[in-house]
Design a protein around this motif. Structure first.
Motif, PDB file in Angstrom:
ATOM      1  N   LEU A 285      68.698  55.503  16.051  1.00 36.10           N
ATOM      2  CA  LEU A 285      69.228  54.520  16.934  1.00 36.10           C
ATOM      3  C   LEU A 285      70.282  55.623  17.954  1.00 36.10           C
ATOM      4  N   VAL A 286      70.974  56.131  16.996  1.00 37.72           N
ATOM      5  CA  VAL A 286      71.876  57.073  17.760  1.00 37.72           C
ATOM      6  C   VAL A 286      71.316  58.172  18.533  1.00 37.72           C
ATOM      7  N   ARG A 287      70.344  58.968  18.078  1.00 38.65           N
ATOM      8  CA  ARG A 287      69.425  59.635  18.831  1.00 38.65           C
ATOM      9  C   ARG A 287      68.840  59.188  19.988  1.00 38.65           C
ATOM     10  N   LEU A 288      68.316  57.875  19.899  1.00 32.01           N
ATOM     11  CA  LEU A 288      67.639  57.461  20.924  1.00 32.01           C
ATOM     12  C   LEU A 288      68.929  57.008  22.083  1.00 32.01           C
ATOM     13  N   HIS A 289      69.848  56.652  21.793  1.00 24.11           N
ATOM     14  CA  HIS A 289      70.898  56.140  22.500  1.00 24.11           C
ATOM     15  C   HIS A 289      71.645  57.305  23.432  1.00 24.11           C
ATOM     16  N   LEU A 290      71.586  58.406  22.579  1.00 23.65           N
ATOM     17  CA  LEU A 290      72.112  59.572  23.308  1.00 23.65           C
ATOM     18  C   LEU A 290      71.145  59.953  24.425  1.00 23.65           C
ATOM     19  N   THR A 291      69.750  59.647  24.043  1.00 23.18           N
ATOM     20  CA  THR A 291      68.953  60.003  25.252  1.00 23.18           C
ATOM     21  C   THR A 291      68.766  59.182  26.410  1.00 23.18           C
ATOM     22  N   GLY A 292      69.391  57.816  26.278  1.00 21.90           N
ATOM     23  CA  GLY A 292      69.414  57.001  27.137  1.00 21.90           C
ATOM     24  C   GLY A 292      68.382  55.750  26.935  1.00 21.90           C
ATOM     25  N   PHE A 293      67.899  55.841  25.711  1.00 24.96           N
ATOM     26  CA  PHE A 293      66.788  54.817  25.394  1.00 24.96           C
ATOM     27  C   PHE A 293      67.407  53.675  24.915  1.00 24.96           C
ATOM     28  N   TRP A 294      67.223  52.475  25.784  1.00 27.19           N
ATOM     29  CA  TRP A 294      67.497  51.106  25.047  1.00 27.19           C
ATOM     30  C   TRP A 294      66.365  50.479  24.440  1.00 27.19           C
ATOM     31  N   TRP A 295      66.350  50.238  23.018  1.00 25.32           N
ATOM     32  CA  TRP A 295      65.347  49.734  22.311  1.00 25.32           C
ATOM     33  C   TRP A 295      64.945  48.299  22.505  1.00 25.32           C
TER      34      TRP A 295
ATOM     35  N   ASP B 254      72.059  46.637  21.355  1.00 26.38           N
ATOM     36  CA  ASP B 254      71.018  46.914  20.482  1.00 26.38           C
ATOM     37  C   ASP B 254      71.450  46.909  18.910  1.00 26.38           C
ATOM     38  N   LEU B 255      72.590  47.034  18.674  1.00 24.49           N
ATOM     39  CA  LEU B 255      73.224  46.984  17.238  1.00 24.49           C
ATOM     40  C   LEU B 255      73.096  45.696  17.105  1.00 24.49           C
ATOM     41  N   GLU B 256      73.504  44.593  17.915  1.00 24.37           N
ATOM     42  CA  GLU B 256      73.650  43.004  17.380  1.00 24.37           C
ATOM     43  C   GLU B 256      72.276  42.795  16.993  1.00 24.37           C
ATOM     44  N   ILE B 257      71.214  43.235  17.942  1.00 25.96           N
ATOM     45  CA  ILE B 257      69.806  43.051  17.547  1.00 25.96           C
ATOM     46  C   ILE B 257      69.352  43.500  16.252  1.00 25.96           C
TER      47      ILE B 257
ATOM     48  N   ASP C 253      72.758  42.243  -1.166  1.00 28.99           N
ATOM     49  CA  ASP C 253      73.206  41.144  -0.227  1.00 28.99           C
ATOM     50  C   ASP C 253      72.436  41.456   1.350  1.00 28.99           C
ATOM     51  N   PRO C 254      71.398  40.777   1.469  1.00 29.21           N
ATOM     52  CA  PRO C 254      71.104  40.856   3.044  1.00 29.21           C
ATOM     53  C   PRO C 254      71.878  41.085   4.113  1.00 29.21           C
ATOM     54  N   VAL C 255      72.801  40.169   4.222  1.00 25.35           N
ATOM     55  CA  VAL C 255      73.990  40.107   5.368  1.00 25.35           C
ATOM     56  C   VAL C 255      74.572  41.237   5.175  1.00 25.35           C
ATOM     57  N   ASP C 256      75.279  41.440   3.939  1.00 24.59           N
ATOM     58  CA  ASP C 256      76.330  42.543   3.890  1.00 24.59           C
ATOM     59  C   ASP C 256      75.436  43.889   4.192  1.00 24.59           C
ATOM     60  N   THR C 257      74.424  43.788   3.668  1.00 25.36           N
ATOM     61  CA  THR C 257      73.514  45.172   3.803  1.00 25.36           C
ATOM     62  C   THR C 257      73.446  45.693   5.368  1.00 25.36           C
ATOM     63  N   SER C 258      72.955  44.480   6.073  1.00 23.40           N
ATOM     64  CA  SER C 258      72.523  44.501   7.373  1.00 23.40           C
ATOM     65  C   SER C 258      73.719  44.982   8.409  1.00 23.40           C
ATOM     66  N   GLN C 259      75.071  44.785   7.765  1.00 18.74           N
ATOM     67  CA  GLN C 259      76.087  45.248   8.724  1.00 18.74           C
ATOM     68  C   GLN C 259      76.241  46.773   8.585  1.00 18.74           C
ATOM     69  N   ARG C 260      75.567  46.992   7.351  1.00 20.39           N
ATOM     70  CA  ARG C 260      75.585  48.564   7.268  1.00 20.39           C
ATOM     71  C   ARG C 260      75.306  49.536   8.542  1.00 20.39           C
ATOM     72  N   ILE C 261      74.247  48.962   9.102  1.00 17.69           N
ATOM     73  CA  ILE C 261      73.647  49.829  10.135  1.00 17.69           C
ATOM     74  C   ILE C 261      74.872  50.012  11.403  1.00 17.69           C
ATOM     75  N   VAL C 262      75.557  48.797  11.397  1.00 19.29           N
ATOM     76  CA  VAL C 262      76.591  48.896  12.601  1.00 19.29           C
ATOM     77  C   VAL C 262      77.794  49.657  12.207  1.00 19.29           C
ATOM     78  N   ASP C 263      78.058  49.789  10.763  1.00 14.08           N
ATOM     79  CA  ASP C 263      79.232  50.398  10.414  1.00 14.08           C
ATOM     80  C   ASP C 263      78.683  52.142  10.455  1.00 14.08           C
ATOM     81  N   ARG C 264      77.450  52.385   9.973  1.00  7.52           N
ATOM     82  CA  ARG C 264      76.759  53.885   9.982  1.00  7.52           C
ATOM     83  C   ARG C 264      76.756  54.339  11.322  1.00  7.52           C
TER      84      ARG C 264
ATOM     85  N   ARG D 294      78.204  53.390  14.045  1.00  4.19           N
ATOM     86  CA  ARG D 294      79.623  53.889  14.895  1.00  4.19           C
ATOM     87  C   ARG D 294      80.260  54.941  14.170  1.00  4.19           C
ATOM     88  N   ASP D 295      80.144  55.122  12.873  1.00  7.01           N
ATOM     89  CA  ASP D 295      80.780  56.291  12.599  1.00  7.01           C
ATOM     90  C   ASP D 295      80.160  57.606  12.894  1.00  7.01           C
ATOM     91  N   LEU D 296      78.845  57.876  12.860  1.00  4.96           N
ATOM     92  CA  LEU D 296      77.973  58.865  13.530  1.00  4.96           C
ATOM     93  C   LEU D 296      78.366  58.700  14.994  1.00  4.96           C
TER      94      LEU D 296
END
Length: 424
Positions: free
Chosen positions: A140-150, A191-194, A217-228, A230-232
């Motif tokens: 997702l970071v690579r796509l966003h750097l290119t200007g692609f909204w998924w 895109d992150l919220e989706i 935990d599905p909800v806690d694990t899904s939050q990981r993509i937001v955290d990861r 943003r860090d990247l």
């Protein structure tokens, strides 16, 4: 079959396309033209077909959407983004009775890739869900750097390939995407919220079907993509300020980016009015630092973590043979012919489709380490590959064509919601 009305859009049309039963709805295609590969969850009918020695994915969809996605995938490929390769669009389809049928988008099957549900049908490590999400965050970071909204970020719209113990993610569905010059913070957050909502739903499905460890935990694990994510994103784009005496931090920033698999093409460095502080910000960043270096040295085109592992073994070979002063390309050629290629030759022909070569080499290195630990002394690579082929490789799933695992048969409790309308 009447093929006069068919229209084929493709960069390199294959005449064999005319042999496929385009006058029949895709869900009714006969087994003799289909390839037994695992299918992911899709809003549209998708089938894999064998054609001219290759495997293609065929998706039945309206003509305007098929052409739009075909063009988007071709653009992303030219931008060197991880995605499936567009092969063509078939339109003008009708049944023998004259009933109009939807068009079909054709993409090349990404060899050794699997949908996430097929991965969870196997016996995997407990942290598999987190590793898949980490891979999706990088994509997702690579796509966003290119200007692609998924517009429909999810595990279902992604294919995964093993990458030296981790995973590499590829976009497989660009139906809702948009390519722009750049994205605003609001578009990226959308895109992150989706992604967060979709992934939580997908993991809940797996949990309800008994395919997800109870500790996840599905909800806690899904939050990981937001955290990861943003860090990247912060590491790649954030402005950094430091004193003039700390110029070593410029090199440190570059090394951190390289460690994440990104190369730095340009840096913006400026000083304040008093000249006492320096600001640094990466201007252009690109992924694949290690894979490009390995490709240059050996001609091997592999995933980023695999390249990192192979380069480590190359460096170890260079040290073991006391050739630190020799030309790097000459040492790399010797390593390729004396270490890497002999390992591949030890694999029997009937087992070559178990794992792609670079992943197999990584696993042999891991196996060698465990053998050496048990033995209390170094075990040769020759002994390790022989033991691996005899006792480990035969039990691996065939990841070039994982037969008999059709993920659409896995129970689904709550389908991921339809993607939200595209934000203009």
């Amino acid at each position: 079959m009447d093929t006069v009305a068919l229209q084929i859009t493709a960069a390199r049309p294959d005449p064999a396309l005319l042999d496929l039963p385009w006058s029949v709805p895709l869900e009714e295609w006969p087994e003799d033209v289909l390839a037994a590969l695992p299918r992911g969850i899709s809003r549209h009918v998708v089938r894999f077909v064998k054609l001219s020695g290759r495997v293609l994915a065929v998706k039945e969809i309206s003509e305007d959407l098929a052409r739009r996605e075909y063009n988007l995938l071709r653009l992303l490929t030219r931008l060197d983004q991880p995605c499936v390769e567009a092969f063509g669009v078939i339109s003008g389809r009708t049944t023998p009775d004259g009933e109009e049928l939807d068009a079909c988008l054709i993409t090349r099957h990404l060899q050794f890739s699997l949908p996430y549900r097929a991965l969870f049908s196997q016996t995997l490590r407990k942290d598999t869900a987190q590793r898949l999400i980490d891979a999706l965050a990088v994509l997702l970071v690579r796509l966003h750097l290119t200007g692609f909204w998924w517009g429909d970020v999810s595990l279902s719209n992604t294919l995964f390939r093993r990458d030296a113990g981790a995973f590499a993610a590829y976009l497989v569905d660009a139906e809702t995407g948009e390519l722009r010059d750049n994205l605003s913070d609001g578009q990226r957050e959308h895109d992150l919220e989706i992604a967060r909502v979709n992934i939580a739903g997908e993991l809940m499905d797996l949990s309800a079907g008994g395919f997800l460890p109870e500790s996840v935990d599905p909800v806690d694990t899904s939050q990981r993509i937001v955290d990861r994510y943003r860090d990247l994103w912060r590491e790649l784009t954030e402005l950094e300020r430091f004193e003039q005496g700390d110029r070593w931090r410029v090199d440190e920033r570059i090394r951190r980016l390289n460690g994440l698999g990104f190369d730095v093409d340009e840096l913006a460095i400026s000083t304040d009015i008093g000249g006492t502080q320096i600001q640094i910000q990466p201007k252009v960043v690109d992924a694949g630092h290690h894979s490009r270096r390995l490709l240059r040295l050996t001609g091997l085109d592999v995933e980023e973590n695999q390249a990192r592992r192979l380069l480590n073994d190359l460096d170890a070979y260079r040290a073991a043979t006391d050739r630190q002063g020799d030309d790097e390309e000459i040492v790399a050629h010797d390593w390729l012919s004396r270490v890497y290629e002999p390992v591949q030759r030890e694999v029997p022909r009937d087992l070559t489709h178990k794992l792609e070569p670079a992943e197999l080499f990584h696993e042999v290195l891991e196996h060698r380490w465990y053998m050496s630990e048990r033995a209390g002394h170094d075990v040769s690579i020759e002994a390790a590959i022989k033991d691996y082929v005899a006792h480990v490789l035969p039990g691996k799933p065939d990841e070039s064509a994982v037969l008999g695992v059709d993920t659409v048969e896995m129970p689904i409790i709550a389908r991921v919601s339809e993607p939200p309308r595209r934000r203009r």
